[in-house]
Design an enzyme around this catalytic site. Structure first.
Site, PDB file in Angstrom:
ATOM      1  N   SER A  96     -13.489  -9.383  -2.677  1.00  0.00           N
ATOM      2  CA  SER A  96     -12.140  -9.249  -2.130  1.00  0.00           C
ATOM      3  C   SER A  96     -11.876  -7.806  -1.716  1.00  0.00           C
ATOM      4  CB  SER A  96     -11.104  -9.682  -3.162  1.00  0.00           C
ATOM      5  OG  SER A  96      -9.810  -9.346  -2.738  1.00  0.00           O
ATOM      6  N   SER A  97     -11.360  -7.638  -0.512  1.00  0.00           N
ATOM      7  CA  SER A  97     -11.041  -6.287  -0.025  1.00  0.00           C
ATOM      8  C   SER A  97      -9.951  -5.634  -0.866  1.00  0.00           C
ATOM      9  CB  SER A  97     -10.599  -6.345   1.438  1.00  0.00           C
ATOM     10  OG  SER A  97      -9.390  -7.083   1.572  1.00  0.00           O
ATOM     11  N   GLN A  98      -9.179  -6.438  -1.617  1.00  0.00           N
ATOM     12  CA  GLN A  98      -8.133  -5.862  -2.456  1.00  0.00           C
ATOM     13  C   GLN A  98      -8.716  -5.004  -3.573  1.00  0.00           C
ATOM     14  OE1 GLN A  98      -5.431  -8.900  -3.778  1.00  0.00           O
ATOM     15  NE2 GLN A  98      -4.796  -9.446  -1.704  1.00  0.00           N
ATOM     16  N   SER A 156     -13.303  -8.853   5.209  1.00  0.00           N
ATOM     17  CA  SER A 156     -11.945  -8.330   5.450  1.00  0.00           C
ATOM     18  C   SER A 156     -11.949  -6.826   5.699  1.00  0.00           C
ATOM     19  CB  SER A 156     -11.025  -8.668   4.260  1.00  0.00           C
ATOM     20  OG  SER A 156     -10.962 -10.048   4.043  1.00  0.00           O
ATOM     21  N   ASP A 206      -6.703 -14.559   6.319  1.00  0.00           N
ATOM     22  CA  ASP A 206      -5.358 -15.074   6.062  1.00  0.00           C
ATOM     23  C   ASP A 206      -4.836 -15.995   7.157  1.00  0.00           C
ATOM     24  OD1 ASP A 206      -5.111 -13.933   3.593  1.00  0.00           O
ATOM     25  OD2 ASP A 206      -3.947 -12.205   4.263  1.00  0.00           O
ATOM     26  N   ARG A 246       0.828  -1.209   0.000  1.00  0.00           N
ATOM     27  CA  ARG A 246       0.000   0.000   0.000  1.00  0.00           C
ATOM     28  C   ARG A 246       0.862   1.259   0.000  1.00  0.00           C
ATOM     29  NH1 ARG A 246      -2.859  -4.115   1.788  1.00  0.00           N
ATOM     30  NH2 ARG A 246      -5.155  -4.072   1.790  1.00  0.00           N
ATOM     31  N   ARG A 263       0.859 -19.815   2.120  1.00  0.00           N
ATOM     32  CA  ARG A 263       0.266 -20.084   3.432  1.00  0.00           C
ATOM     33  C   ARG A 263       0.023 -21.579   3.667  1.00  0.00           C
ATOM     34  NH1 ARG A 263       0.175 -15.264   5.430  1.00  0.00           N
ATOM     35  NH2 ARG A 263      -0.485 -13.477   4.174  1.00  0.00           N
ATOM     36  N   LYS A 288      -8.121 -17.113  -3.726  1.00  0.00           N
ATOM     37  CA  LYS A 288      -6.753 -16.749  -3.341  1.00  0.00           C
ATOM     38  C   LYS A 288      -5.762 -17.432  -4.290  1.00  0.00           C
ATOM     39  CE  LYS A 288      -7.717 -14.266   0.383  1.00  0.00           C
ATOM     40  NZ  LYS A 288      -7.301 -12.861   0.582  1.00  0.00           N
TER      41      LYS A 288
END
Length: 411
Positions: free
Chosen positions: A144-146, A172, A289, A27, A367, A316
Site C-alpha cells: 500500500s502506498s499509504q 499507486s 480508487d 497529508r 466507494r 481496503k
C-alpha cells in the site's frame, strides 16, 4: 437504513461543488502538525477520514479510535512514533483485520517502539514515541502506498533523514508523487532516482495552503455523464492540471464519450457522440480508487473489460474485488479474477442471477455506494444498504444527486 435510488430523467445538467481532496487534506494535516504551522489549511475535506485525523492531532488524549479511516491509521502510526509519549490507536473491527505490520517493522527499524495489543501485524497498537534515526529501508513497492507516504511524511524530521529503496513494481505511484509534491510545497527537497527515494533531514517551512477539489469524487460524475443520454456538468474548483493522479481519468473517459473542458471556475463535462469501445482494458496500478467506478460503468454499458493492477484492493475498507464480484452478479454479470489483482468480464448477462431491484451491500466501503448509485441511469432501480457510508469521503453525495434530478428515498 437503505436508500432507494432512481433516475427521474436520462439527461443530467448541473453545477456540482465537489468535496475537497481527502488525500491532500490528510497529508497537509500531518505536515502542519510536524512544522507547527500557524496557518490553518483552507478548504479542508469534511470527510469522516479527515475529521478523525484532525480530531486526533488536536486531541488532549493519548488514545485514539479512528474507526474505518485507513489513512489516519497509517499516518498517525508514523507520526506518533516520533512524538514523545505513550499512545494507543485502534479502529473498527474491519480496521483490526487490515495489516499494518510492514509499516510497524519499518518504524521499529528506525528506532521506534511499537507493540501489538491484540494480534501481531494488525491494529490496535501501543506506541512509545521516541527519537528516530534514519537509514536505508528496503520495501516492496507493491505494498500500500499509504505505508510509503506515512514514512515519507516524517522523513525530513528524522535524524539523518531517510532513504527508501523500493523493490519491484510500484503500486499507486501517483499517491507517492502526491505526497512528495506536497512536501515540496512546504520546502522539502528530495531525490527520486529509479526506485530509490532519498529525503535528507531538514525543516518543513510553514505557509498557507488551499486544498483542491477531489478527483476521486469527480469520477462518479464522469461515470454519470457516460451513462446519461445527454447533458453537461460543471465540476467546480476542479483542475485538469492537478496534484492528484486520478486526474488521468479525464483522458480515459474521452473514449467513453465524455469531454473535459477547463473553465475558470472548474471543469465542464459534456457528452460527445463518439462510438463506444468494444472492450476496455485498463491498468489501475496508479489509480486503484477508480476501479469500482469503471467496473460498474462497464457492466451498465455492457462493455466487456479486463482490469489489472488491483492487488491493493483486497486490503481496503473491504476486499473490493470480492465485493464487486458479489454485487455485480446481482445485475447478471459474472466478474472473474483471472489472476491476483485482476478483474475481467466477457460482457455476458445471466438473467438467472439478475435481480429486479438489486440491493447493494456496501461492506462499510464508501466507494461501493458511490460507484453503484450512478447505474440507475442505465435503467436500474437500486436499493443501497448503509448509504451514509459515503460520509467517509463525499458527505454531500446524496444531496448532489437530488440536485441533478435523482430520486433518493429512505426505506
Amino acid at each position: 437504513m437503505k436508500y432507494q435510488v432512481t433516475a427521474t430523467r436520462t439527461e443530467i445538467n448541473g453545477c456540482i461543488n465537489l468535496p475537497a481532496s481527502k488525500s491532500i487534506s490528510n497529508r497537509v494535516l500531518i505536515i502542519n502538525a510536524l512544522c507547527y504551522n500557524p496557518y490553518v489549511a483552507k478548504n479542508l475535506s469534511d470527510s469522516d477520514d479527515t475529521r478523525v485525523l484532525e480530531q486526533a492531532l488536536f486531541s488532549n488524549s493519548n488514545k485514539f479510535d479512528i474507526g474505518h479511516a485507513g489513512t489516519a491509521m497509517r499516518f498517525l502510526t508514523a507520526f506518533l512514533s516520533k512524538i514523545v509519549g505513550e499512545w494507543e490507536i485502534t479502529g473498527s473491527e474491519r480496521m483490526k483485520q487490515r495489516p499494518i505490520g510492514i509499516l510497524v517493522d519499518a518504524l521499529n527499524e528506525l528506532g521506534a517502539r511499537i507493540e501489538y495489543i491484540e494480534k501481531d501485524g494488525f491494529p490496535p497498537l501501543k506506541i512509545f514515541g521516541s527519537h528516530l534515526k534514519g537509514k536505508t529501508l528496503e520495501l516492496d513497492g507493491s505494498i500500500s502506498s499509504q505505508y510509503i507516504s506515512a514514512l515519507l511524511l516524517i522523513a525530513p524530521t528524522i535524524e539523518n533523514g531517510l532513504t527508501l529503496a523500493l523493490k519491484g513494481e510500484i503500486t499507486s505511484r501517483s499517491y507517492i508523487e502526491l505526497t512528495l509534491k506536497l512536501m515540496a510545497r512546504f520546502g522539502i527537497q528530495y531525490k527520486w532516482e529509479g526506485n530509490t527515494i532519498t529525503v535528507p533531514e531538514q525543516n518543513y517551512l510553514p505557509g498557507e495552503f488551499t486544498v483542491e477539489a477531489d478527483w476521486s469524487g469527480a469520477s462518479y460524475w464522469y461515470q454519470m455523464l457516460a451513462l446519461a443520454e445527454k447533458g453537461e456538468i460543471l465540476l467546480e474548483n476542479l483542475q485538469i492540471d492537478s496534484l492528484q493522479g486520478d486526474a488521468n481519468i479525464a483522458g480515459w473517459f474521452k473514449q467513453l464519450g465524455v469531454q473535459s473542458t477547463q473553465k475558470s471556475d472548474g471543469i465542464l463535462l459534456s457528452k460527445s457522440t463518439s462510438s463506444l469501445p468494444a472492450k476496455l482494458e485498463f491498468d489501475f496500478i496508479e489509480n486503484p480508487d477508480v476501479a469500482q467506478t469503471m467496473a460498474c460503468l462497464c457492466v451498465a454499458k455492457k462493455i466487456p473489460f479486463y482490469f489489472s493492477g488491483l492487488k491493493t484492493l483486497k486490503i481496503k475498507e473491504t476486499d473490493r474485488i470480492a465485493a464487486l464480484q458479489n454485487e455485480l452478479k446481482k445485475f447478471g454479470a459474472t466478474v472473474t479474477e483471472p489472476a491476483h489483482g485482476e478483474l475481467a468480464w466477457d460482457g455476458t448477462i445471466d438473467a438467472s442471477t439478475a435481480e429486479k431491484i438489486p440491493i447493494i451491500k456496501t461492506y462499510h466501503d464508501h466507494r461501493m455506494a458511490l460507484a453503484f448509485a450512478p447505474m440507475v441511469l442505465a435503467g436500474y432501480n437500486l436499493d443501497i444498504e448503509d448509504p451514509m457510508v459515503v460520509t467517509k469521503s463525499y458527505p454531500s453525495f446524496w444531496e448532489d444527486l437530488k440536485q441533478v434530478g435523482f430520486a433518493v428515498k429512505v426505506l
